[in-house]
Design an enzyme around this catalytic site. Structure first.
Site, PDB file in Angstrom:
ATOM      1  N   ASP A 193      12.689  23.612  -7.934  1.00  0.00           N
ATOM      2  CA  ASP A 193      11.564  22.956  -8.560  1.00  0.00           C
ATOM      3  C   ASP A 193      10.801  21.888  -7.502  1.00  0.00           C
ATOM      4  O   ASP A 193      11.399  21.184  -6.842  1.00  0.00           O
ATOM      5  CB  ASP A 193      12.103  21.801  -9.824  1.00  0.00           C
ATOM      6  CG  ASP A 193      11.023  21.091 -10.485  1.00  0.00           C
ATOM      7  OD1 ASP A 193       9.938  21.149 -10.066  1.00  0.00           O
ATOM      8  OD2 ASP A 193      11.367  20.607 -11.715  1.00  0.00           O
ATOM      9  N   HIS A 213       8.019  17.481  -6.697  1.00  0.00           N
ATOM     10  CA  HIS A 213       7.583  16.016  -6.149  1.00  0.00           C
ATOM     11  C   HIS A 213       7.423  16.377  -4.520  1.00  0.00           C
ATOM     12  O   HIS A 213       7.291  15.499  -3.836  1.00  0.00           O
ATOM     13  CB  HIS A 213       8.817  15.136  -6.239  1.00  0.00           C
ATOM     14  CG  HIS A 213       8.871  14.699  -7.794  1.00  0.00           C
ATOM     15  ND1 HIS A 213       8.007  13.560  -8.168  1.00  0.00           N
ATOM     16  CD2 HIS A 213       9.439  15.214  -8.668  1.00  0.00           C
ATOM     17  CE1 HIS A 213       8.090  13.359  -9.434  1.00  0.00           C
ATOM     18  NE2 HIS A 213       9.005  14.210  -9.844  1.00  0.00           N
ATOM     19  N   SER A 215      13.472  14.050  -7.745  1.00  0.00           N
ATOM     20  CA  SER A 215      12.364  12.942  -8.442  1.00  0.00           C
ATOM     21  C   SER A 215      12.879  11.588  -8.462  1.00  0.00           C
ATOM     22  O   SER A 215      11.876  10.476  -8.384  1.00  0.00           O
ATOM     23  CB  SER A 215      12.263  13.471  -9.676  1.00  0.00           C
ATOM     24  OG  SER A 215      13.200  13.524 -10.637  1.00  0.00           O
ATOM     25  N   ASN A 217       2.418   9.460  -9.946  1.00  0.00           N
ATOM     26  CA  ASN A 217       2.921  10.911  -9.153  1.00  0.00           C
ATOM     27  C   ASN A 217       1.606  11.246  -8.630  1.00  0.00           C
ATOM     28  O   ASN A 217       1.759  12.366  -8.097  1.00  0.00           O
ATOM     29  CB  ASN A 217       3.711  11.646 -10.114  1.00  0.00           C
ATOM     30  CG  ASN A 217       4.832  11.184 -10.669  1.00  0.00           C
ATOM     31  OD1 ASN A 217       5.762  10.543  -9.914  1.00  0.00           O
ATOM     32  ND2 ASN A 217       5.083  11.281 -11.994  1.00  0.00           N
ATOM     33  N   GLU A 221      16.165  20.991  -7.187  1.00  0.00           N
ATOM     34  CA  GLU A 221      14.837  20.379  -6.805  1.00  0.00           C
ATOM     35  C   GLU A 221      14.616  20.335  -5.310  1.00  0.00           C
ATOM     36  O   GLU A 221      15.563  20.138  -4.457  1.00  0.00           O
ATOM     37  CB  GLU A 221      14.672  19.016  -7.432  1.00  0.00           C
ATOM     38  CG  GLU A 221      14.929  18.789  -8.766  1.00  0.00           C
ATOM     39  CD  GLU A 221      14.305  17.477  -9.393  1.00  0.00           C
ATOM     40  OE1 GLU A 221      13.844  16.728  -8.914  1.00  0.00           O
ATOM     41  OE2 GLU A 221      15.224  17.168 -10.542  1.00  0.00           O
ATOM     42  N   HIS A 281      16.658  17.928 -12.413  1.00  0.00           N
ATOM     43  CA  HIS A 281      15.615  17.580 -13.551  1.00  0.00           C
ATOM     44  C   HIS A 281      15.757  18.140 -15.125  1.00  0.00           C
ATOM     45  O   HIS A 281      16.243  19.315 -15.273  1.00  0.00           O
ATOM     46  CB  HIS A 281      14.002  17.867 -13.467  1.00  0.00           C
ATOM     47  CG  HIS A 281      12.970  17.251 -14.264  1.00  0.00           C
ATOM     48  ND1 HIS A 281      12.694  17.815 -15.320  1.00  0.00           N
ATOM     49  CD2 HIS A 281      12.588  15.959 -13.947  1.00  0.00           C
ATOM     50  CE1 HIS A 281      11.546  16.971 -15.713  1.00  0.00           C
ATOM     51  NE2 HIS A 281      11.868  15.881 -15.014  1.00  0.00           N
ATOM     52  N   LYS A 319       1.212  16.252 -11.015  1.00  0.00           N
ATOM     53  CA  LYS A 319       1.668  15.177  -9.946  1.00  0.00           C
ATOM     54  C   LYS A 319       0.544  15.198  -8.523  1.00  0.00           C
ATOM     55  O   LYS A 319      -0.373  14.564  -8.861  1.00  0.00           O
ATOM     56  CB  LYS A 319       3.145  15.473  -9.581  1.00  0.00           C
ATOM     57  CG  LYS A 319       3.949  14.918 -11.051  1.00  0.00           C
ATOM     58  CD  LYS A 319       5.533  15.047 -11.047  1.00  0.00           C
ATOM     59  CE  LYS A 319       5.917  14.627 -12.219  1.00  0.00           C
ATOM     60  NZ  LYS A 319       6.925  15.333 -12.668  1.00  0.00           N
TER      61      LYS A 319
HETATM   62  C1  LIG Z   1       7.655  15.932 -13.704  1.00  0.00           C
HETATM   63  C2  LIG Z   1       8.632  17.041 -13.573  1.00  0.00           C
HETATM   64  C3  LIG Z   1       8.549  18.085 -14.152  1.00  0.00           C
HETATM   65  C4  LIG Z   1       7.599  18.571 -15.458  1.00  0.00           C
HETATM   66  O1  LIG Z   1       6.531  18.673 -15.101  1.00  0.00           O
HETATM   67  P1  LIG Z   1       5.301  18.429 -16.214  1.00  0.00           P
HETATM   68  O2  LIG Z   1       4.173  19.343 -15.810  1.00  0.00           O
HETATM   69  O3  LIG Z   1       5.109  16.966 -16.129  1.00  0.00           O
HETATM   70  O4  LIG Z   1       5.860  18.841 -17.259  1.00  0.00           O
HETATM   71  C5  LIG Z   1       9.587  19.226 -13.933  1.00  0.00           C
HETATM   72  N1  LIG Z   1      10.346  18.920 -12.815  1.00  0.00           N
HETATM   73  C6  LIG Z   1      10.490  18.020 -12.223  1.00  0.00           C
HETATM   74  C7  LIG Z   1      11.704  17.475 -10.961  1.00  0.00           C
HETATM   75  C8  LIG Z   1       9.631  16.831 -12.490  1.00  0.00           C
HETATM   76  O5  LIG Z   1       9.548  15.594 -11.749  1.00  0.00           O
END
Ligand SMILES: *Cc1c(COP(=O)(O)O)cnc(C)c1O
Length: 363
Positions: free
Chosen positions: A207, A210, A182, A48, A178, A134, A228
């Protein structure tokens, strides 16, 4: 044998029957392009690290400088004695970049979700979450004690039908989605969702884990990760000053957990500066995804749906033999029958890498 071991053994056999065993393999990431598994070097389509910043020399130097100046660990919760000065700089930069009044850095993305959602909703409130949201948001929603309902993926009509039927029965309402999904790489219609949220006096949280480019339509609250596209570690929430001030005194994963290691914050701050100064990194990652699909694409994630979990794992193994590391994603991470290869494209890929993986995939 102690009964806990008997229990664990039974559970492992059940998971194995469903092809759901997860193995931890040792990976060595030498740079943003290659990953080494054992003695084989593979071109990675599994990271990522979209902007190829995790191994950027300036990011590594900034991490080292923070480590030398502030130590290996924060040694306490940020609210106690763990709030070294890099935090304020990172939060100001994040708020500015994401276009919000303020930002708050919390543990990881997962911990951010677990802290923020229960601070905003609880018993007597309603949470509406996209079917593909997620796991961290679903876990946050469950922890909150609010009533949780799921709407069909990116389906505004279904969301509105739920708002119409249930909004009036609850005090507050939080909608979870999101920005870039993801596992599917598609985008939520944030502008339309925000309009719906406001029509029904609900709050939209998205969120941003990504996304590589700040969303045009801003939700009321955004959460995201430093792990990421920024290639470091940690999570954040961005919102109005008022909301962030409230979260600072109420998000339990902030209050009851130690601050991040200074190296992580120092590295993330430098990454963010580079991401702002070099927008061509994000463009290249997204263009690489579009080159792979052969049609317009608006994120750096592309799913290649296989169907069965076992077949997806076999396809992953075959690609590995051809020199490529692509992740097979299986239920329960994705819905039953939609196991897939998840390709993630970064600024480190060149067209030649993509041509080569396409050729291997066609076999
Ligand atoms: C990876 C991810 C998270 C978690 O983030 P981390 O910092 O790895 O705990 C949260 N939401 C989504 C959509 C993700 O892909």
């Amino acid at each position: 044998m102690p009964s806990i071991d008997t229990f664990a053994g039974q559970q492992i056999r059940k998971l194995a029957e469903k092809h759901r065993i997860r193995q931890l393999k040792s990976h060595f990431q030498a740079d943003s392009l290659y990953v080494e598994e054992g003695n084989t070097r593979l071109v990675s389509f599994a990271s990522n690290d979209y902007l190829a910043l995790s191994h950027h020399p300036e990011v590594i130097s900034a991490g080292k400088a923070a480590l030398a100046e502030y130590g290996a660990g924060a040694t306490a919760s940020r609210l106690v004695a763990g709030n070294y000065p890099l935090y304020a700089r990172l939060e100001a930069a994040l708020a500015e970049y994401k276009g919000f009044g303020a930002a708050l850095v919390i543990g990881s993305g997962y911990l951010t979700s677990l802290g923020v959602i229960p601070a905003l909703a609880g018993r007597g409130d309603l949470i509406l979450a996209d079917k593909l949201a997620h796991a961290c948001m679903i876990d946050g929603a469950k922890l909150s004690g609010a009533a949780l309902r799921r709407f069909k993926h990116n389906d505004l009509e279904d969301l509105e039908a739920l708002l119409e039927s249930y909004r009036g029965k609850y005090e507050n309402c939080l909608i979870l989605t999101e920005h870039v999904f993801s596992m599917d790489g598609d985008l939520a219609p944030l502008a339309e969702m925000k309009a719906l949220a406001e029509k029904y006096d609900a709050w939209l949280l998205s969120d941003d884990a990504h996304s590589l480019i700040p969303a045009n339509a801003k939700p009321h609250i955004q959460i995201g990760t430093l792990s990421k596209s920024l290639g470091s570690y940690g999570g954040y929430v961005a919102a109005s000053r008022q909301v962030v001030d409230y979260l600072q005194s109420s998000a339990r994963s902030l209050i009851f957990s130690t601050g991040l290691p200074p190296a992580a914050v120092g590295a993330a701050l430098k990454s963010l500066e580079i991401a702002k100064a070099e927008p061509e990194r994000a463009r290249k990652a997204i263009e690489n995804a579009a080159y792979f699909t052969g049609k317009p694409h608006y994120s750096s994630v592309v799913p290649h749906i296989i169907g069965g979990a076992e077949r997806a794992v076999k396809a992953m193994e075959k690609l590995k033999k051809a020199g490529f590391f692509v992740l097979a994603i299986r239920p329960p991470t994705v819905p039953q029958g939609t196991a897939r290869l998840r390709f993630s494209f970064t600024a480190a890929h060149e067209k030649s890498h993509i041509d080569a993986v396409l050729k291997a995939l066609s076999k």
